[in-house]
Write an enzyme that holds these catalytic residues in place. Structure first.
Site, short mmCIF file in Angstrom:
data_model
loop_
_atom_site.label_atom_id
_atom_site.label_comp_id
_atom_site.label_asym_id
_atom_site.label_seq_id
_atom_site.Cartn_x
_atom_site.Cartn_y
_atom_site.Cartn_z
N SER A 123 7.56 11.21 -49.98
CA SER A 123 7.02 10.44 -50.82
C SER A 123 7.25 9.51 -51.17
O SER A 123 9.03 8.98 -50.93
CB SER A 123 7.52 11.95 -52.47
OG SER A 123 7.42 11.07 -53.34
N LYS A 149 2.89 11.29 -49.76
CA LYS A 149 2.28 10.59 -51.00
C LYS A 149 2.93 9.45 -51.61
O LYS A 149 3.72 9.37 -50.97
CB LYS A 149 3.56 11.80 -51.68
CG LYS A 149 3.31 11.98 -53.15
CD LYS A 149 3.92 13.50 -53.63
CE LYS A 149 5.60 13.45 -54.93
NZ LYS A 149 4.96 14.46 -54.76
N LYS A 151 3.55 7.01 -55.31
CA LYS A 151 3.46 7.69 -56.78
C LYS A 151 2.58 6.01 -56.77
O LYS A 151 2.52 4.89 -56.40
CB LYS A 151 5.06 7.28 -57.03
CG LYS A 151 5.91 7.40 -56.17
CD LYS A 151 5.73 9.15 -57.49
CE LYS A 151 6.78 10.63 -56.89
NZ LYS A 151 7.08 11.47 -57.76
N ASP A 176 0.50 11.04 -57.13
CA ASP A 176 2.04 11.58 -57.87
C ASP A 176 1.74 10.44 -59.14
O ASP A 176 2.52 9.58 -58.82
CB ASP A 176 3.12 11.82 -56.80
CG ASP A 176 3.77 12.86 -57.91
OD1 ASP A 176 3.05 13.62 -59.45
OD2 ASP A 176 4.86 13.62 -57.69
N GLU A 201 -1.67 14.68 -57.64
CA GLU A 201 -0.55 15.56 -58.97
C GLU A 201 -0.19 14.85 -60.15
O GLU A 201 0.41 13.90 -60.45
CB GLU A 201 0.78 15.41 -57.63
CG GLU A 201 1.51 15.86 -58.07
CD GLU A 201 3.20 15.52 -56.77
OE1 GLU A 201 3.01 15.44 -55.61
OE2 GLU A 201 4.21 16.28 -57.30
N ASP A 226 2.98 19.30 -60.83
CA ASP A 226 4.13 19.99 -60.48
C ASP A 226 4.87 20.00 -61.90
O ASP A 226 4.83 21.23 -62.60
CB ASP A 226 4.52 18.61 -60.62
CG ASP A 226 6.30 18.15 -59.94
OD1 ASP A 226 7.39 19.30 -60.06
OD2 ASP A 226 6.37 17.14 -59.37
N LYS A 250 8.31 24.01 -57.12
CA LYS A 250 10.00 23.73 -56.82
C LYS A 250 10.72 24.46 -57.79
O LYS A 250 10.73 25.01 -58.86
CB LYS A 250 10.23 21.99 -57.93
CG LYS A 250 9.20 20.83 -57.16
CD LYS A 250 9.75 19.67 -57.80
CE LYS A 250 9.31 18.37 -57.68
NZ LYS A 250 9.31 17.30 -58.49
N GLY A 278 10.27 17.98 -53.91
CA GLY A 278 11.36 17.46 -54.04
C GLY A 278 12.02 17.16 -55.04
O GLY A 278 11.10 16.38 -55.44
O1 OSB Z 1 7.64 14.48 -58.85
O2 OSB Z 1 7.50 15.08 -56.81
C1 OSB Z 1 8.10 15.00 -57.71
C2 OSB Z 1 11.53 12.65 -56.89
C3 OSB Z 1 12.06 12.80 -58.29
C4 OSB Z 1 11.09 13.39 -59.08
C5 OSB Z 1 9.98 13.59 -59.09
C6 OSB Z 1 9.63 13.83 -58.22
C7 OSB Z 1 10.01 13.06 -56.71
C8 OSB Z 1 9.87 12.89 -55.61
C9 OSB Z 1 10.53 13.38 -54.29
O3 OSB Z 1 7.90 12.80 -55.45
C10 OSB Z 1 10.20 13.49 -52.67
C11 OSB Z 1 11.11 14.13 -52.17
O4 OSB Z 1 11.99 15.09 -52.74
O5 OSB Z 1 11.51 13.43 -50.78
MG MG Z 2 5.71 15.54 -58.84
#
Ligand code: OSB
Ligand code: MG
Length: 357
Positions: A123, A149, A151, A176, A201, A226, A250, A278
């Site tokens: 991510s 992925k 952001k 995401d 996402e 999510d 999660k 994650g």
């Molecule tokens: O939205 O998936 C998410 C990390 C912190 C809070 C929200 C998210 C995330 C990540 C990181 O996308 C995923 C990872 O742990 O590698």
């Molecule tokens: Mg997310």
């Protein structure tokens, strides 16, 4: 714990991570759990501060000195505590670890996992500009990650995703938004539909399940929820409404591994793919995520990267590495299968509290 590189999302930028490590002791066995709340209420309303309070004043009194049989029993004992899923999930994780060590069973086997390696991706947070993003993505690809992925947020979406897709036409790519759009502003995301993304996402607000249904009807690309899915009931409602075609699971967000498995089972029965999200976990939470992601319905690659993507020094002695086929091996030892690096723990710990029955 300092992050190897800053992680920026639509709700903020972090250079380090704060979490709660839960150590549960019973019958001479010790279990570890990670509460994935962070210092700031950006992803969730919960923080390390609220979780500390809820754990100390409500969760601990509900279980200390009690004969808590399993995760289902634990959930019943904390059912009177509204919300605070991240806090509850941290303790449930420690309970699974403890029970697994007592019974000599790995978490993967206890949960019904079917794989010994899990397909993973990375991510990638918002970068300074699209060129930097393409370079960062290229760097992860050269390390062997086969799913990326990125952001996104308003103003940093179509251009960013298009730049990555243009440079890497064949990779598995997804975005995401962490609920940064409204139904109106999400119209600007329409060009994403031509980029052959695995999924989009959480574009809209977490309580906009019905609005996601409208948005999904305008997109060929599957919408994945999510933040919106905090209980199996939400999952059922979202699927019934056609609000999404994929769910990110999660354990923290849904109040524990037992609830994560319930959502997995429900989606599997409906033929809906899920994948493991994650929260920049330490080795403790990462071990838990790997076990969860080994269940058969976890079809899409997980947001579980190797330890060195997050931390130079972790609090577990075990470090997770990326296999050449973009997988990470699921721990096979009893419980979570991790041990603590006490020196690292001492170095990072900001506060400590011991509660006794
Ligand atoms: O939205 O998936 C998410 C990390 C912190 C809070 C929200 C998210 C995330 C990540 C990181 O996308 C995923 C990872 O742990 O590698
Ligand atoms: Mg997310």
């Amino acid at each position: 714990m300092p992050l190897v590189s800053p992680f920026e999302t639509s709700f903020g930028r972090s250079t380090d991570r704060e979490c709660l490590l839960i150590i549960l002791q019973a019958e001479g066995v010790t279990g570890y759990g990670e509460c994935v709340a962070d210092r700031d209420p950006g992803y969730s309303y919960e923080t390390t501060g609220t979780a500390w309070h809820i754990l100390k004043d409500f969760v601990a009194p509900a279980i200390m000195g009690q004969d808590v049989k399993d995760a289902a029993d634990f959930q019943q004992r904390v059912a009177h505590i509204r919300g605070h899923h991240l806090a509850k999930a941290g303790v449930e994780m420690a309970l699974w670890d403890l029970l697994g060590k007592r019974d000599g069973q790995s978490l993967r086997d206890m949960l019904g996992g079917v794989r010994d390696r899990v397909e993973v991706g990375v991510s990638v947070g918002l970068q300074a500009n699209p060129e930097r993003l393409v370079r960062t993505v290229g760097n992860y690809l050269s390390q062997g990650y086969r799913r990326i992925k990125i952001k996104i947020k308003p103003g940093r979406d179509v251009e960013d995703a298009t730049a990555v897709r243009k440079e890497f036409p064949a990779i598995k790519l997804q975005v995401d938004a962490n609920s940064a759009y409204s139904l109106d502003t999400a119209e600007s995301l329409q060009p994403l539909d031509a980029l052959d993304l695995l999924l989009i996402e959480q574009p809209l607000h977490e309580d906009d399940i019905w609005e996601h249904h409208y948005l999904q009807s305008k997109f060929r690309t599957p919408i994945c929820l999510d933040e919106s899915i905090i209980t199996p009931r939400h999952a059922r409602a979202a699927l019934a409404m056609g609000a999404c075609k994929i769910i990110n699971i999660k354990a923290g967000r849904v109040a524990g591994l037992s609830q994560a498995v319930a959502i997995h089972d429900l989606c599997r029965a409906e033929g809906v793919p899920v994948w493991c999200g994650g929260m920049l976990e330490t080795g403790v939470g990462r071990a838990s995520n790997l076990a969860l992601a080994s269940l058969p319905g976890f079809i899409l690659p997980a947001d579980i990267s190797a330890s060195d993507r997050y931390y130079t020094r972790d609090i577990t002695r075990e470090r997770f590495v990326l296999n050449p086929d973009s997988t990470i091996t699921v721990p096979a030892e009893p419980g979570l299968g991790v041990t603590l690096d006490m020196d690292a723990l001492k170095m990072f710990a900001l506060a400590q509290l011991t509660l006794k029955a």
